[in-house]
Write a protein that holds these residues in place. Sequence first.
Motif, mmCIF file in Angstrom:
data_model
loop_
_atom_site.group_PDB
_atom_site.id
_atom_site.type_symbol
_atom_site.label_atom_id
_atom_site.label_comp_id
_atom_site.label_asym_id
_atom_site.label_seq_id
_atom_site.Cartn_x
_atom_site.Cartn_y
_atom_site.Cartn_z
ATOM 1 N N HIS A 261 0.863 -1.183 0.000
ATOM 2 C CA HIS A 261 0.000 0.000 0.000
ATOM 3 C C HIS A 261 0.899 1.232 0.000
ATOM 4 C CE1 HIS A 261 -3.835 -1.962 0.382
ATOM 5 N NE2 HIS A 261 -3.383 -2.718 1.363
ATOM 6 N N HIS A 263 0.406 4.536 -0.195
ATOM 7 C CA HIS A 263 -0.289 5.807 0.004
ATOM 8 C C HIS A 263 0.677 6.954 0.281
ATOM 9 C CE1 HIS A 263 -3.756 3.290 0.092
ATOM 10 N NE2 HIS A 263 -4.573 4.185 0.613
ATOM 11 N N GLN A 264 1.866 6.614 0.769
ATOM 12 C CA GLN A 264 2.859 7.642 1.093
ATOM 13 C C GLN A 264 3.899 7.814 -0.016
ATOM 14 O OE1 GLN A 264 3.538 5.625 4.863
ATOM 15 N NE2 GLN A 264 3.154 7.553 5.937
ATOM 16 N N THR A 292 -1.553 -0.394 -3.721
ATOM 17 C CA THR A 292 -2.247 0.863 -4.017
ATOM 18 C C THR A 292 -1.228 1.945 -4.336
ATOM 19 O OG1 THR A 292 -2.339 1.308 -1.628
ATOM 20 C CG2 THR A 292 -4.352 0.487 -2.661
ATOM 21 N N VAL A 294 -1.672 6.274 -5.053
ATOM 22 C CA VAL A 294 -2.685 7.327 -5.059
ATOM 23 C C VAL A 294 -2.482 8.288 -6.225
ATOM 24 C CG1 VAL A 294 -3.059 7.185 -2.574
ATOM 25 C CG2 VAL A 294 -1.400 8.810 -3.482
ATOM 26 N N MET A 299 -0.058 10.735 1.339
ATOM 27 C CA MET A 299 -0.200 10.729 2.787
ATOM 28 C C MET A 299 1.111 11.190 3.414
ATOM 29 S SD MET A 299 -1.062 7.459 5.273
ATOM 30 C CE MET A 299 -2.678 7.144 4.534
ATOM 31 N N LEU A 306 -1.360 3.529 8.527
ATOM 32 C CA LEU A 306 -2.110 4.224 7.483
ATOM 33 C C LEU A 306 -3.541 4.505 7.901
ATOM 34 C CD1 LEU A 306 -0.939 2.450 4.174
ATOM 35 C CD2 LEU A 306 0.183 4.241 5.525
ATOM 36 N N TRP A 314 -10.285 13.623 -0.017
ATOM 37 C CA TRP A 314 -8.976 13.272 -0.559
ATOM 38 C C TRP A 314 -9.143 13.121 -2.079
ATOM 39 C CZ3 TRP A 314 -5.511 8.918 1.950
ATOM 40 C CH2 TRP A 314 -4.203 9.051 1.474
ATOM 41 N N ALA A 358 -9.057 7.151 -0.063
ATOM 42 C CA ALA A 358 -7.921 7.608 -0.869
ATOM 43 C C ALA A 358 -8.247 7.563 -2.354
ATOM 44 C CB ALA A 358 -6.703 6.737 -0.588
ATOM 45 N N SER A 360 -7.044 6.107 -4.728
ATOM 46 C CA SER A 360 -6.140 5.020 -5.104
ATOM 47 C C SER A 360 -6.720 4.124 -6.187
ATOM 48 C CB SER A 360 -5.803 4.176 -3.874
ATOM 49 O OG SER A 360 -6.988 3.716 -3.239
#
Length: 436
Positions: A261, A263-264, A292, A294, A299, A306, A314, A358, A360
């Motif tokens: 994931h 996200h960051q 994922t 984004v 993030m 998370l 978002w 998100a 994503s």
Amino acid sequence: MTTAEGSPRGVARVDVDGRLEHRVVRATLTLRGPDGAPLAGQPVTVRQTRHAFAFGNIGFDFVPLANDETDDAPRAAFGGASPATARTIAELWFDVFNTVTLPFYWAGFEPERGRPDTRRLHRTAQWFVDRGVAVKGHPLVWHTLAPPWLLDLDEGDVEEVVRARITREVGDFGDVIRTWDAINEVVIMPVFEKEENAITELARRLGRVQTVRLAFETARAADPGLTLLLNDFNMSAAYERLVEECLDAGIRIDALGLQSHMHQGYWGEERTLEVLDRFSRFGLPLHLTETTLVSGELMPPEIVDLNDYQVPSWPTTPEGEERQADELERHYRTLLGHPAVQAATYWGLTDDGSWLGAPSGLLRADGTPKPGYEAVRRLVREEWWLSPREVVTDGHGRMVVEGFAGEYEVDVDGTTVPVQLDLTDGRTQEVALLVG
């Protein structure tokens, strides 16, 4: 294509990046008629119908749709579009993916003890199977979303109820689900403190390795033919040690699940390959189970869990969508380029109901494809796909197919014959086909 006398004249070949040659099978097909005679000089059309590589996505969006539910039906935990959205995006899902992950989070699956949501999830799994999709269940054991009623049981009874849950699901879904995340996120399981749950207490009592044994051996006893994964988000040495300890303890693990994931921010090729190389040393297939990327703001890097990042909105952005498309293509090329990787599951098709809200998804909330969807589709169904090719067999009834491992069809004078190109038999194969 014409070659020297006596060699195959018909060649159906996919053009492939040299880094992906290990995914390609070269098969010499010999076509014979009902009398066994070779079909010489026979016009033939070859087409690919399926990849052997598991290109996956979650199917949470489609549980209500598969059950003919109304638009106000409840959404699944950890992602899931509305039924109205699901109806508009189903074709886009099936145009890319051949493997689906369905949610078996225990608290939602059996909120009241003894009343599991078996019928609804089975209908969903069958809906996918009927459309040629392989189904994975996620997960059989996990501390998060454990049912609160487990806390009312005596400590000794929890283990028996967990075993019974595993045995029940494996048995009830055995005709439609052959792959399971047997246990999820064991590295953190015994020390998890965010919410009280009986599974964490069980893991503290048994220890990580014996908790893994419980999940795998219970499922294996119920159905020895299953493919069972150990799955985790922790890509540190702690997960490596757990794998090592489980294997040393004689626990049979069929594949390792690696969550990604991002996200960051995108890991990048260097880190991704470093992770793949570290975990491939065990000689087990690697499944990228939860990916994922984004298409909006990233993030903040200081977020450790998370789930702690909760924002009212978002949104996806044009700049983010272009970034996501580039990163998706790079990520999939990196995964396919590593010979240990057997499966890659993206975590969500659409932003509608996405995990943590998100951006994503591969589609926007309104169901329109982002550039990232087009990028993945172009790889899976164009660059890495053998489109229909017309060839002619040689004087011995032979032709050659060079394509990604998977399923193909050969059309011969109105008759369609299926062909399997399988890497387990080596990258060069001889296949005899009886036509008619």
